[in-house]
Design a protein around this motif. Structure first.
Motif, PDB file in Angstrom:
ATOM      1  N   PRO A   3       0.830  -1.215   0.000  1.00 11.90           N
ATOM      2  CA  PRO A   3       0.000   0.000   0.000  1.00 11.90           C
ATOM      3  C   PRO A   3       0.861   1.260   0.000  1.00 11.90           C
ATOM      4  O   PRO A   3       1.936   1.293   0.612  1.00 11.90           O
ATOM      5  CB  PRO A   3      -0.798  -0.121   1.295  1.00 11.90           C
ATOM      6  CG  PRO A   3      -0.826  -1.584   1.574  1.00 11.90           C
ATOM      7  CD  PRO A   3       0.496  -2.118   1.102  1.00 11.90           C
ATOM      8  N   ILE A   4       0.395   2.282  -0.708  1.00 11.47           N
ATOM      9  CA  ILE A   4       1.128   3.535  -0.796  1.00 11.47           C
ATOM     10  C   ILE A   4       0.213   4.698  -0.425  1.00 11.47           C
ATOM     11  O   ILE A   4      -0.995   4.530  -0.251  1.00 11.47           O
ATOM     12  CB  ILE A   4       1.706   3.768  -2.207  1.00 11.47           C
ATOM     13  CG1 ILE A   4       0.568   4.028  -3.197  1.00 11.47           C
ATOM     14  CG2 ILE A   4       2.559   2.599  -2.665  1.00 11.47           C
ATOM     15  CD1 ILE A   4       1.018   4.745  -4.436  1.00 11.47           C
ATOM     16  N   THR A   5       0.806   5.875  -0.323  1.00 11.00           N
ATOM     17  CA  THR A   5       0.080   7.109  -0.047  1.00 11.00           C
ATOM     18  C   THR A   5       0.330   8.094  -1.176  1.00 11.00           C
ATOM     19  O   THR A   5       1.454   8.206  -1.672  1.00 11.00           O
ATOM     20  CB  THR A   5       0.534   7.715   1.291  1.00 11.00           C
ATOM     21  OG1 THR A   5       0.193   6.815   2.354  1.00 11.00           O
ATOM     22  CG2 THR A   5      -0.127   9.058   1.547  1.00 11.00           C
ATOM     23  N   THR A   7      -0.545  12.254  -2.507  1.00 13.59           N
ATOM     24  CA  THR A   7      -0.978  13.562  -2.031  1.00 13.59           C
ATOM     25  C   THR A   7      -1.306  14.478  -3.197  1.00 13.59           C
ATOM     26  O   THR A   7      -0.757  14.334  -4.297  1.00 13.59           O
ATOM     27  CB  THR A   7       0.090  14.237  -1.153  1.00 13.59           C
ATOM     28  OG1 THR A   7       1.299  14.382  -1.910  1.00 13.59           O
ATOM     29  CG2 THR A   7       0.372  13.423   0.096  1.00 13.59           C
ATOM     30  N   LEU A  12      -5.032  13.996   1.051  1.00 14.64           N
ATOM     31  CA  LEU A  12      -4.163  12.864   1.348  1.00 14.64           C
ATOM     32  C   LEU A  12      -4.934  11.601   0.997  1.00 14.64           C
ATOM     33  O   LEU A  12      -6.040  11.381   1.499  1.00 14.64           O
ATOM     34  CB  LEU A  12      -3.779  12.862   2.829  1.00 14.64           C
ATOM     35  CG  LEU A  12      -2.984  11.645   3.330  1.00 14.64           C
ATOM     36  CD1 LEU A  12      -1.579  11.653   2.743  1.00 14.64           C
ATOM     37  CD2 LEU A  12      -2.931  11.630   4.847  1.00 14.64           C
ATOM     38  N   LEU A  13      -4.358  10.784   0.121  1.00 10.78           N
ATOM     39  CA  LEU A  13      -4.956   9.508  -0.256  1.00 10.78           C
ATOM     40  C   LEU A  13      -4.112   8.413   0.378  1.00 10.78           C
ATOM     41  O   LEU A  13      -2.930   8.263   0.058  1.00 10.78           O
ATOM     42  CB  LEU A  13      -4.972   9.332  -1.775  1.00 10.78           C
ATOM     43  CG  LEU A  13      -5.998  10.117  -2.592  1.00 10.78           C
ATOM     44  CD1 LEU A  13      -5.754  11.628  -2.522  1.00 10.78           C
ATOM     45  CD2 LEU A  13      -5.987   9.654  -4.040  1.00 10.78           C
ATOM     46  N   ARG A  14      -4.704   7.663   1.281  1.00 10.00           N
ATOM     47  CA  ARG A  14      -3.953   6.635   2.002  1.00 10.00           C
ATOM     48  C   ARG A  14      -4.835   5.416   2.238  1.00 10.00           C
ATOM     49  O   ARG A  14      -6.078   5.498   2.173  1.00 10.00           O
ATOM     50  CB  ARG A  14      -3.467   7.174   3.342  1.00 10.00           C
ATOM     51  CG  ARG A  14      -4.564   7.614   4.291  1.00 10.00           C
ATOM     52  CD  ARG A  14      -4.054   7.776   5.709  1.00 10.00           C
ATOM     53  NE  ARG A  14      -5.042   8.325   6.636  1.00 10.00           N
ATOM     54  CZ  ARG A  14      -6.014   7.626   7.196  1.00 10.00           C
ATOM     55  NH1 ARG A  14      -6.174   6.335   6.910  1.00 10.00           N
ATOM     56  NH2 ARG A  14      -6.856   8.209   8.057  1.00 10.00           N
ATOM     57  N   PRO A  15      -4.222   4.265   2.517  1.00 12.52           N
ATOM     58  CA  PRO A  15      -5.022   3.092   2.874  1.00 12.52           C
ATOM     59  C   PRO A  15      -5.830   3.377   4.142  1.00 12.52           C
ATOM     60  O   PRO A  15      -5.371   4.092   5.036  1.00 12.52           O
ATOM     61  CB  PRO A  15      -3.975   2.004   3.114  1.00 12.52           C
ATOM     62  CG  PRO A  15      -2.776   2.452   2.342  1.00 12.52           C
ATOM     63  CD  PRO A  15      -2.785   3.949   2.404  1.00 12.52           C
ATOM     64  N   TRP A  60      -5.025  -5.063  -1.699  1.00  8.53           N
ATOM     65  CA  TRP A  60      -3.622  -4.714  -1.916  1.00  8.53           C
ATOM     66  C   TRP A  60      -2.745  -5.970  -1.915  1.00  8.53           C
ATOM     67  O   TRP A  60      -1.822  -6.096  -2.714  1.00  8.53           O
ATOM     68  CB  TRP A  60      -3.147  -3.759  -0.826  1.00  8.53           C
ATOM     69  CG  TRP A  60      -3.645  -2.361  -0.957  1.00  8.53           C
ATOM     70  CD1 TRP A  60      -4.741  -1.814  -0.365  1.00  8.53           C
ATOM     71  CD2 TRP A  60      -3.066  -1.301  -1.742  1.00  8.53           C
ATOM     72  NE1 TRP A  60      -4.873  -0.490  -0.717  1.00  8.53           N
ATOM     73  CE2 TRP A  60      -3.867  -0.143  -1.552  1.00  8.53           C
ATOM     74  CE3 TRP A  60      -1.948  -1.219  -2.569  1.00  8.53           C
ATOM     75  CZ2 TRP A  60      -3.592   1.070  -2.170  1.00  8.53           C
ATOM     76  CZ3 TRP A  60      -1.662  -0.009  -3.188  1.00  8.53           C
ATOM     77  CH2 TRP A  60      -2.476   1.112  -2.995  1.00  8.53           C
ATOM     78  N   PHE A  68      -8.067   3.565  -1.707  1.00 13.54           N
ATOM     79  CA  PHE A  68      -7.567   4.670  -0.897  1.00 13.54           C
ATOM     80  C   PHE A  68      -8.729   5.345  -0.180  1.00 13.54           C
ATOM     81  O   PHE A  68      -9.788   5.572  -0.782  1.00 13.54           O
ATOM     82  CB  PHE A  68      -6.896   5.737  -1.763  1.00 13.54           C
ATOM     83  CG  PHE A  68      -5.693   5.284  -2.539  1.00 13.54           C
ATOM     84  CD1 PHE A  68      -4.418   5.414  -2.012  1.00 13.54           C
ATOM     85  CD2 PHE A  68      -5.837   4.739  -3.808  1.00 13.54           C
ATOM     86  CE1 PHE A  68      -3.305   5.024  -2.730  1.00 13.54           C
ATOM     87  CE2 PHE A  68      -4.735   4.341  -4.536  1.00 13.54           C
ATOM     88  CZ  PHE A  68      -3.464   4.475  -3.995  1.00 13.54           C
ATOM     89  N   ARG A  73      -6.090  17.369   3.786  1.00 16.40           N
ATOM     90  CA  ARG A  73      -4.775  17.485   4.405  1.00 16.40           C
ATOM     91  C   ARG A  73      -4.781  18.416   5.612  1.00 16.40           C
ATOM     92  O   ARG A  73      -3.986  18.236   6.537  1.00 16.40           O
ATOM     93  CB  ARG A  73      -3.753  17.983   3.373  1.00 16.40           C
ATOM     94  CG  ARG A  73      -3.460  16.975   2.271  1.00 16.40           C
ATOM     95  CD  ARG A  73      -2.462  17.495   1.269  1.00 16.40           C
ATOM     96  NE  ARG A  73      -1.154  17.767   1.882  1.00 16.40           N
ATOM     97  CZ  ARG A  73      -0.105  18.207   1.209  1.00 16.40           C
ATOM     98  NH1 ARG A  73      -0.197  18.440  -0.097  1.00 16.40           N
ATOM     99  NH2 ARG A  73       1.038  18.421   1.809  1.00 16.40           N
TER     100      ARG A  73
END
Length: 208
Positions: A3-5, A7, A12-15, A60, A68, A73
């Motif tokens: 999994p990645i992040t 921006t 902010l796009l995150r798991p 994932w 995501f 932010r």
């Protein structure tokens, strides 16, 4: 895939993490989300927990979907979810995936989903190896189609009876986005139909 992040200027796009379950549950109480997506209705706290702790991490892990959570932010507020789906077709030569998303009711109309989508699209083309990105929504979902158009998708038509929702088959709108639409390279060259094909080909099928 690990999994990645991602921006953007505002997002902010995150798991998803376990602490997000309450916000996901609250967002999915809006009837418009299960109306147009595969989100269950009624949507329970257990549904949110299963999505966050099982479905998303498994996607994932086994490369079936990359989801995501989309958060602001400045204050960490959940504004939606966005994912690459149908990754079984990501292998060569197809190199295809589908973009899916929903937006929390309070966050609509601010361009958040298109902003998040732009980041996911460029990541998909630049790092995941996608060469054709598909968008599909039940016919009538004007909000989803507006986002897809902002992202540059070319609308390709109506697919009859493609979606099964609440026990009935529904028509779907579809569109596609290519790396070249965004000025990005792709490994497999694209040869568009010129409209000047040889006559007599109508009796031949590409897949016997």
């Amino acid at each position: 895939m690990e999994p990645i992040t991602l921006t953007t200027g505002r997002l902010l796009l995150r798991p998803f993490a376990p602490a997000d379950a309450e916000a996901v549950h609250a967002a999915c109480q809006d009837p418009e989300i299960p109306r147009w997506t595969e989100v269950p209705s009624p949507y329970t706290p257990e549904n949110a927990r299963e999505y966050i702790e099982e479905i998303c991490p498994n996607g994932w892990r086994d490369d079936s979907s990359y989801a995501f959570g989309v958060f602001t932010r400045d204050d960490g507020r959940l504004v939606g979810s966005i994912a690459l789906l149908r990754l079984a077709l990501l292998r060569p030569p197809e190199r295809q995936a589908e973009l899916g998303f929903w937006t929390a009711k309070e966050a609509r109309g601010r361009g958040y989903t298109a902003e998040a989508g732009g980041a996911v699209v460029r990541w998909a083309f630049g790092h995941v190896g996608v060469e054709r990105l598909l968008w599909v929504a039940e016919a009538g979902n004007e909000g989803s189609r507006a986002v897809a158009r902002k992202l540059g998708f070319t609308m390709e038509g109506t697919l009859r009876a493609m979606i099964v929702h609440e026990g009935t088959r529904r028509d779907a709108w579809s569109g596609a986005l290519l790396p070249s639409d965004l000025g990005m390279p792709q490994e497999t060259p694209y040869l568009p139909f010129s409209g000047r094909g040889r006559s007599g080909g109508g009796a031949v099928s590409g897949h016997p």
